[in-house]
Design a protein around this motif. Structure first.
Motif: not given
Length: 172
Positions: A10-16, A19-22, A32-37
């Motif tokens: 679930l980390i995957f869709p949450a961070l995506l 990212a889209a909203l930002r 940090w989003i790409s590194l988190g993924l």
């Protein structure tokens, strides 16, 4: 273990979505989003039981997508954050979902570009001007396209075809 695997995936869709909203509101995708993924992929893959050779194939696709993203960045077709997000999404999705990821991302990017052209038009721009500042910025003629939104749509559409989701189904 099944709960842990689902939580990690679930980390995957949450961070995506973050990212889209930002990207939509600021035209930036924080590193940090790409590194988190990138950091969350190995434990998620191991938790659902992906074999090491399959994880290696995912990594290879991620590297290939990063090279393609860097080329698109060099040509000024994408921003740097978009290129990194594209590669991180490809890492998670793997080869079985790569074609649908690429196709839906391209279609979503085209739809996004057409939508932005519409709200940047002489007829619709005045209607948008009373909205929030981030919407005014999106409607500003000559501004960039927040392609992270299209990458998010493409990745979420391709997610059901990924080995990660198929692995979750096996665990269930």
């Amino acid at each position: 273990m099944q709960f842990l695997a689902a939580a990690l995936v679930l980390i995957f869709p949450a961070l995506l979505i973050v990212a889209a909203l930002r990207d939509a509101v600021s035209y930036t995708i924080p590193n940090w989003i790409s590194l988190g993924l990138l950091a969350a992929f190995p434990p998620a893959a191991l938790a659902i039981g992906l074999p090491l050779p399959t994880i290696g194939l995912h990594a290879g696709l991620g590297v290939l997508a990063l090279v393609a993203g860097m080329a698109m960045f060099a040509l000024r077709w994408l921003g740097g954050g978009d290129a990194k997000l594209f590669a991180a999404a490809a890492l998670w999705l793997g080869w079985s979902a790569a074609a649908s990821f690429l196709l839906v991302t391209c279609i979503a990017g085209g739809a996004l570009a057409l939508s932005l052209l519409a709200i940047r038009s002489v007829w619709l721009r005045p209607l948008v001007s009373s909205g929030p500042s981030w919407l005014n910025r999106l409607a500003e003629p000559g501004e960039n396209v927040p392609y992270g939104v299209a990458i998010c749509v493409g990745a979420l559409a391709a997610l059901p075809a990924s080995p990660l989701m198929k692995g979750l189904e096996v665990l269930a």
